[in-house]
Scaffold this motif. Structure first.
Motif, PDB file in Angstrom:
ATOM      1  N   ALA A 183      46.402  35.598  13.823  1.00 37.44           N
ATOM      2  CA  ALA A 183      46.019  35.844  15.217  1.00 37.44           C
ATOM      3  C   ALA A 183      44.767  35.018  15.490  1.00 37.44           C
ATOM      4  O   ALA A 183      43.691  35.321  14.966  1.00 37.44           O
ATOM      5  CB  ALA A 183      45.742  37.319  15.451  1.00 37.44           C
ATOM      6  N   SER A 215      42.234  34.283  17.940  1.00 40.39           N
ATOM      7  CA  SER A 215      41.923  35.072  19.127  1.00 40.39           C
ATOM      8  C   SER A 215      41.441  34.258  20.322  1.00 40.39           C
ATOM      9  O   SER A 215      41.854  34.491  21.454  1.00 40.39           O
ATOM     10  CB  SER A 215      40.901  36.150  18.783  1.00 40.39           C
ATOM     11  OG  SER A 215      39.688  35.590  18.326  1.00 40.39           O
ATOM     12  N   SER A 233      44.022  32.616  22.174  1.00 41.42           N
ATOM     13  CA  SER A 233      45.089  33.560  22.540  1.00 41.42           C
ATOM     14  C   SER A 233      46.419  33.120  21.939  1.00 41.42           C
ATOM     15  O   SER A 233      47.452  33.088  22.608  1.00 41.42           O
ATOM     16  CB  SER A 233      45.193  33.684  24.066  1.00 41.42           C
ATOM     17  OG  SER A 233      43.995  34.206  24.604  1.00 41.42           O
ATOM     18  N   HIS A 258      49.538  37.703  30.277  1.00 43.92           N
ATOM     19  CA  HIS A 258      50.565  38.570  29.719  1.00 43.92           C
ATOM     20  C   HIS A 258      51.900  38.102  30.281  1.00 43.92           C
ATOM     21  O   HIS A 258      52.278  38.452  31.401  1.00 43.92           O
ATOM     22  CB  HIS A 258      50.305  40.030  30.101  1.00 43.92           C
ATOM     23  CG  HIS A 258      51.168  40.997  29.346  1.00 43.92           C
ATOM     24  ND1 HIS A 258      50.769  42.277  29.049  1.00 43.92           N
ATOM     25  CD2 HIS A 258      52.409  40.864  28.803  1.00 43.92           C
ATOM     26  CE1 HIS A 258      51.725  42.890  28.369  1.00 43.92           C
ATOM     27  NE2 HIS A 258      52.736  42.052  28.226  1.00 43.92           N
ATOM     28  N   PHE A 313      49.385  35.386  25.529  1.00 42.03           N
ATOM     29  CA  PHE A 313      48.631  36.538  25.051  1.00 42.03           C
ATOM     30  C   PHE A 313      47.233  36.478  25.660  1.00 42.03           C
ATOM     31  O   PHE A 313      46.852  35.476  26.289  1.00 42.03           O
ATOM     32  CB  PHE A 313      48.499  36.522  23.525  1.00 42.03           C
ATOM     33  CG  PHE A 313      49.794  36.578  22.766  1.00 42.03           C
ATOM     34  CD1 PHE A 313      50.712  37.579  23.018  1.00 42.03           C
ATOM     35  CD2 PHE A 313      50.080  35.652  21.766  1.00 42.03           C
ATOM     36  CE1 PHE A 313      51.908  37.650  22.306  1.00 42.03           C
ATOM     37  CE2 PHE A 313      51.257  35.708  21.055  1.00 42.03           C
ATOM     38  CZ  PHE A 313      52.179  36.705  21.319  1.00 42.03           C
ATOM     39  N   GLN A 314      46.437  37.551  25.417  1.00 42.45           N
ATOM     40  CA  GLN A 314      45.044  37.550  25.831  1.00 42.45           C
ATOM     41  C   GLN A 314      44.189  38.085  24.672  1.00 42.45           C
ATOM     42  O   GLN A 314      44.094  39.285  24.453  1.00 42.45           O
ATOM     43  CB  GLN A 314      44.816  38.407  27.096  1.00 42.45           C
ATOM     44  CG  GLN A 314      43.385  38.289  27.614  1.00 42.45           C
ATOM     45  CD  GLN A 314      43.099  39.125  28.856  1.00 42.45           C
ATOM     46  OE1 GLN A 314      41.984  39.099  29.376  1.00 42.45           O
ATOM     47  NE2 GLN A 314      44.064  39.853  29.370  1.00 42.45           N
ATOM     48  N   PRO A 346      44.327  38.119  21.128  1.00 38.30           N
ATOM     49  CA  PRO A 346      44.885  39.037  20.121  1.00 38.30           C
ATOM     50  C   PRO A 346      44.017  39.071  18.863  1.00 38.30           C
ATOM     51  O   PRO A 346      43.498  38.046  18.425  1.00 38.30           O
ATOM     52  CB  PRO A 346      46.254  38.423  19.825  1.00 38.30           C
ATOM     53  CG  PRO A 346      46.065  36.954  20.073  1.00 38.30           C
ATOM     54  CD  PRO A 346      45.094  36.861  21.225  1.00 38.30           C
ATOM     55  N   ASP A 377      47.964  42.588  20.998  1.00 40.08           N
ATOM     56  CA  ASP A 377      47.489  41.755  22.104  1.00 40.08           C
ATOM     57  C   ASP A 377      46.306  42.490  22.752  1.00 40.08           C
ATOM     58  O   ASP A 377      46.446  43.162  23.768  1.00 40.08           O
ATOM     59  CB  ASP A 377      48.635  41.530  23.086  1.00 40.08           C
ATOM     60  CG  ASP A 377      48.346  40.422  24.074  1.00 40.08           C
ATOM     61  OD1 ASP A 377      47.300  39.753  23.941  1.00 40.08           O
ATOM     62  OD2 ASP A 377      49.168  40.225  24.986  1.00 40.08           O
ATOM     63  N   ASN A 418      45.130  42.605  26.461  1.00 41.33           N
ATOM     64  CA  ASN A 418      46.204  43.075  27.340  1.00 41.33           C
ATOM     65  C   ASN A 418      46.562  44.532  27.063  1.00 41.33           C
ATOM     66  O   ASN A 418      47.478  45.069  27.694  1.00 41.33           O
ATOM     67  CB  ASN A 418      47.456  42.212  27.184  1.00 41.33           C
ATOM     68  CG  ASN A 418      47.362  40.903  27.944  1.00 41.33           C
ATOM     69  OD1 ASN A 418      46.753  40.847  29.014  1.00 41.33           O
ATOM     70  ND2 ASN A 418      47.942  39.844  27.403  1.00 41.33           N
ATOM     71  N   ARG A 478      52.857  43.371  21.286  1.00 43.58           N
ATOM     72  CA  ARG A 478      53.873  42.368  21.636  1.00 43.58           C
ATOM     73  C   ARG A 478      54.672  42.013  20.374  1.00 43.58           C
ATOM     74  O   ARG A 478      54.248  42.297  19.250  1.00 43.58           O
ATOM     75  CB  ARG A 478      53.203  41.098  22.184  1.00 43.58           C
ATOM     76  CG  ARG A 478      52.127  41.330  23.241  1.00 43.58           C
ATOM     77  CD  ARG A 478      52.682  41.642  24.606  1.00 43.58           C
ATOM     78  NE  ARG A 478      53.410  40.530  25.168  1.00 43.58           N
ATOM     79  CZ  ARG A 478      52.834  39.445  25.710  1.00 43.58           C
ATOM     80  NH1 ARG A 478      51.499  39.338  25.743  1.00 43.58           N
ATOM     81  NH2 ARG A 478      53.565  38.473  26.236  1.00 43.58           N
ATOM     82  N   THR A 498      57.457  42.544  24.964  1.00 46.65           N
ATOM     83  CA  THR A 498      56.424  43.578  24.909  1.00 46.65           C
ATOM     84  C   THR A 498      57.036  44.859  24.365  1.00 46.65           C
ATOM     85  O   THR A 498      58.032  45.344  24.894  1.00 46.65           O
ATOM     86  CB  THR A 498      55.826  43.826  26.307  1.00 46.65           C
ATOM     87  OG1 THR A 498      55.211  42.628  26.772  1.00 46.65           O
ATOM     88  CG2 THR A 498      54.787  44.933  26.266  1.00 46.65           C
TER      89      THR A 498
END
Length: 620
Positions: A359, A361, A364, A391, A401-402, A404, A419, A422, A426, A440
């Motif tokens: 991930a 981050s 995203s 999203h 994603f936002q 993660p 995520d 968000n 997901r 999702t």
């Protein structure tokens, strides 16, 4: 004392104040104090480093210095007031914070990067600006000079800082970070804000024991005396011990689950800086904010969020080494040594052992590491770069994603993604379509930061236990869940674009060694500048790496063309006096949104360290 620009500090404006007991602060009320403004956003690992760096400065000069955090969001979630309040508590911010979701004060001070520190003298004038981390040593010297100067002038006013701590909240967990399913059942959870590990029963609620005395620190020993500093990632080693990413201690700790004994196995307790060793005996090599750990390819892999890399730790040889990433922040695939990451924060090994999921981050993104010939390569499944997030389900090439923070490998080869911003779980399925598909699984999971698989019910249906960090609990979900249909939302980082002229643009990175220091040119050039752009075609000339902090860029495109200039600058300085002068590294990455305009500027100044340029205050 070195002469300083006499620029009146603009007033502080935002939505509301935190850590003041409801009081609104103004610069007039702080006149006579030295004020340090810390422009930060809670997604940014460099900002978190600065918060930690400032703790000792605040304590040593508590009667003369007032630190004020100005929270300037990058992600949409960071503009939520409740999320900022949570972040202030989560990271132990012990000074007033101005919540500035519209970037009002950010613009008034002409800030261009997270983090940025601005120093205001007791008469209300801006005297210094520093972008990036590692500048507190210079600010401390400046504070000493300002104290002496204004004490002599009678313009220094001593007293307690205007800080009102939040009321303590009861509960078994407080902003938990990561979780580990234990072989005998139950869970081990990093209780990050309380600086402990907590063992929970199989119900995910009943506390069986706590490891660590709950005070911020670095101490080995039995469960009741050991100390951690905002621990995060947990990994089970082949011998049954647990490895802990002790994030703010910049260390790896080893826990014996049978006895509760904790010992440090990697890291010096100090933060890694450019030029320091990147391999060697684990206790002699500094680390930088290890956020997660996982056993992959015969050793422990470390998500080294603080330097945008992956490192490895070999318990057999007791050594660490950088394994992937260049320390440049961004999204670049390829051979591991050439790849770019942006705060890798979650790791998980695929069910077949062939991939290490990451991930990433700040981009995203969902990425992975795989074997390639005699080494490793980095690939991206979902994500495009530092400034696009949202999203959106569907084909991986268009999914968003936002920020993660966690990944979990599922038995069917797919991946569950926490995520985080968000508030969703997901799923990425690489077997669907040509590039994979994102769906999702669940929403309303307040800041999920990790998830672990458990056997589930008597029918054998697996379940997933999610760490809901901002709800301070573990939440159990059945798998497979029916996909939740979510209306697609896409965002770009909301910062005003700088109007620049098409054609030649002079880039000036302003660096002035702090008082008592000089450029360190003993081993070659003391500075480095790396420039690129998104899209790549925006830069017709000037891209690449050089040693001069000034660069002539050629911008290409019609009026109205938008893009981002990516600038990374580094400067080395050392003390001018002393038998063994200390050396200091100054580094910052900027992503500067630009728009081509016939009336745009032909010069772009970025302050790495030195006098503040461009604050919109009145001249004194």
């Amino acid at each position: 004392m070195t002469s300083r620009a006499r620029v009146r500090a603009p007033e502080l404006h935002g939505r509301s104040w935190i850590n003041t007991g409801g009081e609104e602060l103004g610069l007039a009320a702080l006149r006579g104090r030295i004020v340090v403004l810390d422009f930060w956003t809670f997604c940014c690992i460099n900002c978190l480093h600065v918060i930690d760096e400032l703790r000792e400065l605040e304590e040593r000069h508590r009667d003369t210095v007032v630190v004020i955090g100005v929270h300037s969001p990058k992600f949409v979630h960071e503009a939520e007031h409740a999320a900022v309040v949570d972040a202030v508590e989560r990271y132990g911010v012990a000074h007033p914070v101005l919540d500035d979701p519209e970037l009002t004060t950010w613009k008034q001070y002409a800030v261009r990067a997270w983090p940025t520190l601005v120093v205001i003298d007791p008469e209300g004038y801006v005297v210094a600006q520093h972008a990036g981390e590692g500048h507190v040593h210079a600010i401390e010297k400046l504070v000493g000079q300002l104290e002496a100067e204004h004490e002599a002038k009678g313009t220094l006013r001593r007293g307690e800082a205007p800080f009102t701590p939040p009321e303590p909240v009861a509960g078994d967990l407080r902003f938990p970070g990561k979780a580990l399913a234990l072989p005998a059942g139950g869970f081990l959870v990093s209780d990050t804000t309380r600086h402990q590990l907590v063992e929970l029963a199989a119900d995910g609620e009943t506390v069986l024991r706590r490891i660590g005395d709950g005070e911020r620190g670095l101490a080995d020993g039995a469960a009741d005396v050991a100390r951690f500093n905002e621990p995060q990632g947990l990994a089970l080693l082949p011998d049954g011990d647990v490895l802990v990413a002790d994030t703010v201690n910049h260390a790896l700790r080893r826990l014996d689950p049978a006895t509760g004994e904790v010992r440090t196995v990697a890291g010096t307790g100090a933060q890694w800086w450019q030029g320091a060793p990147t391999e060697g005996p684990a206790r002699q090599v500094a680390l930088s904010s290890p956020w997660d750990v996982a056993w992959f390819a015969g050793r422990v892999w470390i998500a080294m969020a603080g330097v945008h890399q992956l490192w490895t730790y070999d318990p057999e040889t007791g050594t660490v080494a950088a394994a992937a990433g260049t320390t440049n922040e961004g999204l670049v695939d390829g051979p591991a040594a050439e790849a770019w990451f942006a705060q890798p924060s979650g790791l998980a090994v695929a069910a077949d052992g062939g991939r290490l999921w990451v991930a990433d981050s700040e981009t995203s993104a969902l990425r992975w590491v795989e074997r390639a010939g005699d080494g490793f390569a980095v690939r991206t499944a979902v994500g495009t770069g530092l400034f696009d997030f949202g999203h959106r389900d569907g084909p991986a090439a268009q999914a968003l994603f936002q920020h993660p923070l966690g990944v979990t490998a599922l038995p069917d080869g797919s991946v569950a993604v926490c995520d985080t911003y968000n508030h969703a779980l997901r799923r990425y399925d690489p077997a669907t379509g040509e590039v994979g598909e994102v769906s999702t699984l669940a929403t309303d999971l307040r800041e999920p930061s990790d998830a672990v698989l458990v056997p589930g019910d008597s029918e054998g249906t697996p379940e997933i236990v999610v760490v809901e960090s901002a709800r301070h609990r573990l939440t159990r979900l059945r798998l497979p869940e029916d996909a939740v249909r979510v209306e697609a939302v896409a965002h770009r980082t909301q910062r005003a674009a700088t109007e620049v002229a098409a054609g030649m643009l002079r880039l000036d990175v302003v660096f002035r060694p702090p008082p008592g220091q000089k450029l360190d040119e003993r081993y070659g050039p003391a500075t480095r500048l790396v420039v690129s752009s998104t899209p790549p075609g925006l830069l017709a000339a000037g891209e690449g790496t050089g040693t001069d902090l000034h660069r002539e860029l050629m911008l290409s495109g019609a009026a109205g063309t938008e893009g981002v200039l990516h600038v990374s600058a580094m400067a080395a300085s050392c003390d001018e006096e002393g038998e063994y002068p200390a050396c200091h590294m100054h580094q910052q990455d900027w992503g500067v949104p630009v728009r081509l305009s016939p009336d745009g500027t032909d010069r772009l100044p970025l302050v790495l360290a030195g006098p503040a340029e461009g604050a919109e205050g009145a001249e004194g």
